[in-house]
Design a protein around this motif. Structure first.
Motif, PDB file in Angstrom:
ATOM      1  N   ASP A   1      26.276  -6.992  -6.157  1.00 51.66           N
ATOM      2  CA  ASP A   1      25.095  -7.790  -6.499  1.00 51.66           C
ATOM      3  C   ASP A   1      23.910  -7.423  -5.615  1.00 51.66           C
TER       4      ASP A   1
ATOM      5  N   ALA B   1      22.605  -4.111  -6.791  1.00 55.60           N
ATOM      6  CA  ALA B   1      21.971  -4.255  -8.102  1.00 55.60           C
ATOM      7  C   ALA B   1      20.510  -4.664  -7.968  1.00 55.60           C
ATOM      8  N   ARG B   2      20.155  -5.252  -6.834  1.00 56.49           N
ATOM      9  CA  ARG B   2      18.751  -5.569  -6.567  1.00 56.49           C
ATOM     10  C   ARG B   2      17.993  -4.357  -6.037  1.00 56.49           C
ATOM     11  N   GLU B   3      18.739  -3.336  -5.589  1.00 57.14           N
ATOM     12  CA  GLU B   3      18.116  -2.114  -5.085  1.00 57.14           C
ATOM     13  C   GLU B   3      17.933  -1.078  -6.192  1.00 57.14           C
ATOM     14  N   VAL B   4      18.858  -1.042  -7.155  1.00 59.75           N
ATOM     15  CA  VAL B   4      18.834  -0.047  -8.215  1.00 59.75           C
ATOM     16  C   VAL B   4      19.507  -0.638  -9.443  1.00 59.75           C
ATOM     17  N   THR B   5      19.066  -0.215 -10.612  1.00 58.67           N
ATOM     18  CA  THR B   5      19.670  -0.678 -11.857  1.00 58.67           C
ATOM     19  C   THR B   5      21.030  -0.013 -12.067  1.00 58.67           C
ATOM     20  N   ASN B   6      22.017  -0.822 -12.392  1.00 55.43           N
ATOM     21  CA  ASN B   6      23.369  -0.343 -12.697  1.00 55.43           C
ATOM     22  C   ASN B   6      23.922   0.555 -11.586  1.00 55.43           C
TER      23      ASN B   6
ATOM     24  N   THR C   1      29.481  -4.872 -15.161  1.00 59.32           N
ATOM     25  CA  THR C   1      28.748  -5.655 -16.148  1.00 59.32           C
ATOM     26  C   THR C   1      28.929  -7.124 -15.813  1.00 59.32           C
ATOM     27  N   SER C   2      27.978  -7.932 -16.225  1.00 61.45           N
ATOM     28  CA  SER C   2      27.973  -9.349 -15.861  1.00 61.45           C
ATOM     29  C   SER C   2      28.759 -10.162 -16.885  1.00 61.45           C
TER      30      SER C   2
END
Length: 238
Positions: A115, A118-123, A146-147
């Motif tokens: 998580d 995921a805030r640093e890079v997409t996927n 995936t969420s």
């Protein structure tokens, strides 16, 4: 009928492909060997690039200090961002693509670390390396997540294994095979390393002493034989 809350399940396996450069694997194993005694595993940031066709190239990495327990994990965010800034000065084309951990698979706290990245890079890609290398085909794995959501609420992250391409040159293959055979739990301390170096130096000195003694003995015997030859045989004097 009244309104109902829908449970949204993630779709099937992803088509993402990751390519791992062998130097990254060696860097990760080195960071594991140099870890603190109280650490069970090491985590770190993965750097690289994503091609236009969606292939993720993992080119570089650096370890990130962290503390974790069964229900929580703390990552040194300031250290992570400082290291990334330094790497950007050297190679601005390498960007954050995910993170790694020295474990045999996904653990309970990995969703929290995923998580954060995921805030640093997409996927982000999650790379796991089992440092025991008991099986080459399963020791190194890569995942994306995936969420799992309930309505608008995110419940958890579900990891999906992706295809991982590890291509080694012959020289790199030799190094990888040696790495699997040479099991080292941790690096020796400064005092232990000094003791080992002194021991190797002492062995070398003993070898030199034995060689020198052999040379002196041979030279002495040669001189004695020449003296005997000169005294007893007139042919030697010629």
């Amino acid at each position: 009928m009244g309104s109902s809350t829908m449970l949204h399940l993630p779709s099937g396996p992803t088509g993402v492909i990751a390519k791992l450069h062998p130097t990254v694997m060696f860097n990760i194993c080195d960071s594991y060997i140099r870890r603190n005694d109280q650490q069970e595993r090491v985590i770190g940031t993965l750097l690289g690039a994503v091609s236009t066709d969606g292939i993720v190239e993992i080119r570089n990495s650096y370890a990130v200090p962290h503390n974790e327990s069964s229900d929580q994990v703390a990552v040194d965010i300031d250290y992570h961002r400082s290291m990334f800034e330094l790497h950007q000065r050297v190679n601005p084309k390498e960007v954050i693509i995910g993170w790694y951990s020295t474990s045999s698979g996904v653990s309970g706290s990995d969703a929290l670390i995923q998580d954060f990245y995921a805030r640093e890079v997409t996927n982000p890609v999650h790379l796991t390396i089992d440092t025991m290398f008991s099986d080459e085909t399963t020791s190194i794995k890569a995942y994306v997540s995936t969420s799992l959501t309930l309505g608008e609420r995110q419940l958890a992250a579900q990891f999906h294994e992706i295809q991982l391409d590890l291509r080694l040159l012959e020289a790199e293959r030799i190094g990888f095979d040696l790495l699997k055979k040479t099991m080292v739990e941790k690096l020796p301390s400064d005092l232990e390393g000094l003791e080992q170096s002194i021991g190797r130096l002492q062995n070398m000195i003993e070898v030199v002493f034995r060689y020198t003694d052999d040379v002196v003995v041979v030279s002495f015997l040669t001189i004695q034989l020449e003296d005997i030859c000169l005294k007893q045989s007139p042919w030697c004097q010629r």
